[in-house]
Design an enzyme around this catalytic site. Structure first.
Site, PDB file in Angstrom:
ATOM      1  N   ASP A 141      -8.963  -4.814  -5.840  1.00 16.11           N
ATOM      2  CA  ASP A 141      -8.436  -4.103  -4.678  1.00 16.11           C
ATOM      3  C   ASP A 141      -9.257  -2.843  -4.443  1.00 16.11           C
ATOM      4  O   ASP A 141      -9.340  -1.983  -5.315  1.00 16.11           O
ATOM      5  CB  ASP A 141      -6.966  -3.743  -4.922  1.00 16.11           C
ATOM      6  CG  ASP A 141      -6.262  -3.242  -3.674  1.00 16.11           C
ATOM      7  OD1 ASP A 141      -6.891  -2.513  -2.892  1.00 16.11           O
ATOM      8  OD2 ASP A 141      -5.073  -3.560  -3.504  1.00 16.11           O
ATOM      9  N   HIS A 148      -6.985  -6.330  -0.443  1.00 15.85           N
ATOM     10  CA  HIS A 148      -5.880  -5.384  -0.479  1.00 15.85           C
ATOM     11  C   HIS A 148      -4.666  -6.019   0.176  1.00 15.85           C
ATOM     12  O   HIS A 148      -4.653  -6.257   1.378  1.00 15.85           O
ATOM     13  CB  HIS A 148      -6.272  -4.103   0.260  1.00 15.85           C
ATOM     14  CG  HIS A 148      -5.213  -3.050   0.227  1.00 15.85           C
ATOM     15  ND1 HIS A 148      -4.658  -2.586  -0.933  1.00 15.85           N
ATOM     16  CD2 HIS A 148      -4.601  -2.362   1.237  1.00 15.85           C
ATOM     17  CE1 HIS A 148      -3.761  -1.655  -0.649  1.00 15.85           C
ATOM     18  NE2 HIS A 148      -3.695  -1.514   0.661  1.00 15.85           N
ATOM     19  N   SER A 157       0.816  -1.203   0.000  1.00 18.01           N
ATOM     20  CA  SER A 157       0.000   0.000   0.000  1.00 18.01           C
ATOM     21  C   SER A 157       0.861   1.269   0.000  1.00 18.01           C
ATOM     22  O   SER A 157       1.673   1.458  -0.906  1.00 18.01           O
ATOM     23  CB  SER A 157      -0.951  -0.061   1.198  1.00 18.01           C
ATOM     24  OG  SER A 157      -1.947   0.905   1.103  1.00 18.01           O
TER      25      SER A 157
END
Length: 512
Positions: A452, A479, A234
């Protein structure tokens, strides 16, 4: 039903927190440091030559839950000193916390890990996923090292704006479509509270990602690695991409999982995230509608309206819990958002909404509690992202309500908003686009999941193109895929790259 890797309860909770970390990307005196060049680190010899004092981790935990995890005798902890301000390397220092799971064989180097956020704890991630790493071939040859970026977790000084008690009481800024800051005075109060709680303005304005990237290079050197081997989830993909373009000659292997789009402005990226959240909420609603007693009803087209019916009473009167905390409408939406990050969590979201409809908010708060620290996220993003005018910020909130109607409540979209960074004591340090164009970069690997909700797949494609990286596309609705998604296909591809620098073929594809 697809089989999934089942983690111990605490590990599953922290994995959800990692996934939820990307939501915090929505958050978002001394001079800011310039981007390092060939001679920028000439005065850092004392930092680069320091020796780490590895020891037990029990005393480094900042919560009771982490203390239990950190007591694992397989783990070792240390801290590395970095300059608070790289323009003044002989001035005040910051301590960055490290936690390592030593390699089972002769270590060939370290795998440095950031879980995202900003605000996610790399030490906590590694401590909570020890069983997964112990079963991984990467752990045989590499020390697994999580770090808490400056101001985060066990690193000091901490970046704090409000105490946990104040945040639980709703005294701090609350996040819906944007932060609920509706006046210049509120923005000034936030900046002052953050400066006071973080030990002064200098700590606050040196919190941006550019400095974290330079910290990572000191960590690489102190860990004894000529080149960096790195895994970033991320927001951690931003750090990895920035490191690759800043120090290309010092990169061995960089994996970017759940990659952030480098070609979008901050506002465009926020909108893409909310679109992703809405898409996954629509999927959850369709799953729920298969049951005749679904709390959201059996008509997926009416789901957003039904959600609004459930949460509207909380705008004026937060829902009580058995533990004495109350859940506000902002709490509910953060909890739902976190639960949407993994398809495996959707039944928990449905259960939480069912309980909420009956007046019980404990399950919603349990979803919320996986989130990293909002204070750190605000501090980092205020030094990363350009600042919107009140008119621009208000327009963004209303556009979010348009692209993600589950958020289209007046309390989120129908006010006049000010940026949370409006009164920040220094300007941001990054430009847009934030990833500089570069050629001749080392081969890196981007892992991007098609469904995602937080870092949409299009962003992963753009990241791979920007870096000239290999791309592994993963079919699924989650995710973060590597090690956390239970996919042997994904893990094998990433392991081959981390261990042997073997990149997957063009159009490589796996599924969760």
């Amino acid at each position: 039903m697809r089989s999934r890797l089942r983690l111990p309860n605490r590990s599953r909770r922290l994995t959800t927190g990692l996934a939820a970390a990307a939501t915090l990307l929505l958050a978002g005196c001394t001079s800011a440091s310039p981007a390092p060049g060939s001679g920028a680190d000439a005065d850092l010899g004392a930092y680069l030559g320091q020796e780490l004092d590895w020891g037990g981790c029990e005393g480094t935990a900042t919560s009771a839950a982490d203390a239990e995890l950190f007591a694992n005798p397989a783990l070792e902890c240390a801290s590395v000193e970095v300059p608070r301000d790289y323009d003044e390397p002989e001035g005040a220092k910051v301590k960055v916390a490290l936690l390592r799971l030593p390699a089972t064989g002769e270590a060939e180097g370290s795998l440095l890990i950031d879980p995202g956020g900003p605000g996610g704890s790399g030490t906590g991630l590694v401590a909570s996923t020890v069983p997964l790493w112990q079963a991984s071939p990467v752990h045989e040859r590499f020390d697994i090292v999580g770090f808490d970026p400056r101001g985060t977790g066990s690193s000091t000084p901490a970046l704090d704006c409000y105490t946990d008690e104040e945040s639980d009481a709703g005294d701090g800024p609350r996040f819906g479509a944007v932060y609920d800051i509706t006046s210049a005075e509120q923005a000034v109060e936030l900046a002052q509270r953050c400066a006071d709680g973080s030990g002064g303005v200098a700590n606050l304005v040196n919190a941006g990602s550019k400095n974290v990237v330079r910290d990572m290079d000191i960590m690489r050197a102190v860990l004894g690695d000529d080149q960096l081997t790195y895994l970033g989830y991320s927001y951690g993909s931003e750090l990895g991409a920035m490191y690759t373009t800043t120090y290309p000659e010092k990169v061995r292997a960089v994996v970017l999982d759940g990659a952030v789009a480098p070609d979008l402005t901050a506002s465009q990226f926020r909108l893409s995230q909310f679109k992703g959240l809405q898409a996954r909420f629509d999927d959850l609603a369709a799953l729920c509608a298969e049951s005749p007693d679904c709390v959201l009803g059996t008509d997926p087209a009416a789901t957003n309206d039904r959600l609004h019916e459930i949460v509207r009473p909380l705008i004026e009167t937060p829902a009580p819990t058995a533990g004495g905390r109350a859940a506000s409408v902002w709490d509910v939406y953060l909890g739902i958002s976190g639960g949407l990050y993994s398809e495996a969590k959707w039944p928990e979201v449905i259960s939480a909404l069912t309980a909420l409809g009956a007046g019980r908010a404990d399950e919603v708060l349990a979803l919320l509690d996986g989130f990293p620290d909002l204070d750190t996220s605000i501090a980092v993003r205020c030094m990363d992202w350009p600042r919107l005018t009140p008119a621009e910020h208000t327009a963004l909130a209303r556009e979010i309500g348009h692209v993600a109607p589950m958020f289209d409540l007046d309390v989120f979209t129908a006010r006049n908003y000010h940026s949370e960074c409006e009164a920040w004591p220094a300007p941001p340090t990054r430009d847009e686009p934030w990833l500089a164009d570069a050629e001749g970069l080392p081969e890196t690997l981007v892992v991007s999941t098609t469904g995602d909700p937080a870092t949409p797949h299009e962003g992963g494609i753009a990241m791979a193109q920007a870096l000239g990286a290999s791309l592994l596309t993963v079919d699924g609705k989650q995710h973060g895929a590597y090690l956390l998604g239970g996919s042997e296909c994904v893990d094998d591809v990433v392991n081959a790259y981390l261990l042997e620098l073997e990149t997957p073929p063009t159009d490589a594809r796996c599924s969760l």
